[in-house]
Design an enzyme around this catalytic site. Structure first.
Site, short mmCIF file in Angstrom:
data_model
loop_
_atom_site.label_atom_id
_atom_site.label_comp_id
_atom_site.label_asym_id
_atom_site.label_seq_id
_atom_site.Cartn_x
_atom_site.Cartn_y
_atom_site.Cartn_z
N SER A 66 0.83 -1.20 0.00
CA SER A 66 0.00 0.00 0.00
C SER A 66 0.87 1.26 0.00
O SER A 66 1.69 1.44 -0.89
CB SER A 66 -0.96 -0.05 1.19
OG SER A 66 -1.95 0.94 1.08
N ASP A 164 -9.08 -6.77 -4.04
CA ASP A 164 -8.57 -5.50 -3.53
C ASP A 164 -9.27 -4.34 -4.24
O ASP A 164 -9.08 -4.13 -5.44
CB ASP A 164 -7.06 -5.42 -3.74
CG ASP A 164 -6.42 -4.22 -3.07
OD1 ASP A 164 -7.15 -3.29 -2.65
OD2 ASP A 164 -5.18 -4.20 -2.95
N HIS A 199 -6.81 -6.27 0.40
CA HIS A 199 -5.71 -5.32 0.48
C HIS A 199 -4.85 -5.68 1.69
O HIS A 199 -5.14 -5.29 2.83
CB HIS A 199 -6.27 -3.91 0.62
CG HIS A 199 -5.26 -2.82 0.41
ND1 HIS A 199 -4.70 -2.55 -0.82
CD2 HIS A 199 -4.72 -1.92 1.28
CE1 HIS A 199 -3.87 -1.54 -0.70
NE2 HIS A 199 -3.85 -1.15 0.57
#
Length: 379
Positions: A66, A164, A199
């Site tokens: 991320s 995600d 995610h």
């Protein structure tokens, strides 16, 4: 300043946008902000200096999830003369938040929240690799970053989970296109995009979250040791992972590497040191956590249970875990994200987060230089 009124307006606008929008920048969006449970922060007062291990910095690699994935991509391009490879989990290309936009106004934060995350949902176009490489080439000519010709030698691992919705595939795939346009051979780029993962960074541990979810601590059991796959691609000569760790996890004084008060970095960083590295020259892999994965949010989970240490222990790799931290006032970074849109920069029109001189970038490079220094030195 040629645009004083514009500067004041943009500064105010940036502050307002940060206050209103940053909740959704963390993995899982606003929902994640309510599900992350605070953990007891690591002790910061008495951490010793980072030791020198005479590491072989010519084989340095990086990875992250991320905001950590964006940071890994950013660091790998800016310091391409040092970095030999990058693993990017749900992250985007170098300078992603800088496009679209032209001087005197580039909406860095808006781009970070839309173009660089889920452009389909935001109804905007994904980042354009050719534009971002053009910017990188310009920065290299200005000596703000290393020569982009170095990118041809880097090995790159990319990952996008099919579940995600925080950072989606169109963003991640632009990293591969960026490297292809830079001349990196296709054989050096590995893109995994078929796993039904949310995610998160992925493990093979049933103690972690189910594969498809997006929630704290963003460490998911997908029957796949992602750290191993990343390092295997970056270092093709890897031996099997250790089942029992023989090295040590150290806490060190990270503050000594930070040059200003606006870094949003913790006083303490961490590193895993394999036993062999006490007497032999080892490689270094830097791992950047994601938003809401700081010690304040999840304790030691990220740097003890994501699988990197077991691989490193058997392969003479020092794993460096630099630490961002939540910053609720200024710089406004309440979820402890790494900076890929400029929150550490005083001037929102001319941020330096993407340059070698960026405060977080420079701090991590200082840690690497320390690890590469001669043993028993006090550099």
């Amino acid at each position: 300043m040629p645009f004083p009124h514009l500067t004041a307006h943009l500064t105010a606008l940036s502050t307002a946008l940060l206050a209103a929008s940053l909740l959704i920048l963390a993995p899982g969006g606003a929902h994640a902000a309510t599900t992350a449970k605070p953990a007891k922060p690591a002790a910061t007062k008495d951490a010793p200096a980072l030791p020198a291990y005479q590491a072989d910095l010519s084989q340095t690699t990086v990875s992250g999830l991320s905001s950590g994935g964006f940071m890994a991509a950013q660091f790998a391009v800016a310091y391409s003369a040092t970095v030999a490879g990058a693993g990017i989990i749900a992250g985007g290309p170098y300078f992603c938040s800088g496009q679209p936009g032209r001087f005197p106004y580039i909406p860095y934060l808006t781009n970070a929240l839309s173009t660089c995350m889920n452009p389909g949902s935001a109804q905007v176009a994904p980042p354009v690799a050719s534009e971002l490489l053009r910017a990188a080439n310009d920065f290299a000519r200005e000596h703000l970053i290393d020569d982009t010709a170095n990118l041809k030698r880097q090995r790159v691992y990319l990952f996008s989970g099919t579940k995600d919705q925080t950072v989606t595939r169109p963003v991640v795939e632009q990293v591969g296109k960026f490297y292809q346009l830079a001349g990196t051979p296709a054989a050096q780029i590995r893109f995994i995009d078929t796993l039904g993962a949310g995610h998160a960074i992925l493990t093979d541990s049933n103690a972690d979250k189910p594969c498809a979810v997006t929630e704290s601590p963003f460490i998911n059991d997908c029957d796949y040791t992602q750290a191993r796959d990343i390092l295997q691609h970056l270092y093709p000569d890897l031996q099997p992972s250790s089942t029992t760790l023989t090295g040590k996890l150290i806490a060190f004084n990270q503050r000594s590497f930070i040059q200003n008060a606006y870094s949003s970095m913790n006083n303490t960083g961490y590193a895993y040191i394999p036993k062999a590295c006490n007497s032999e020259s080892c490689r270094v892999h830097v791992v950047f956590h994601g938003c809401l994965q700081t010690t304040q949010a999840i304790g030691d989970r990220f740097y003890t249970s994501t699988g990197y240490n077991q691989v490193a222990d058997a392969n003479k790799i020092i794993v460096l875990y630099p630490q961002a931290e939540p910053s609720p006032v200024y710089p406004y970074n309440p979820k402890g994200c790494w900076d890929f849109w400029g929150y550490t920069s005083i001037n929102p029109i001319d941020p330096d987060f993407y340059r070698k001189s960026g405060t977080q970038m420079e701090a991590v490079k200082g840690m690497l230089d320390r690890l590469g220094s001669a043993r028993n030195s006090h550099r």
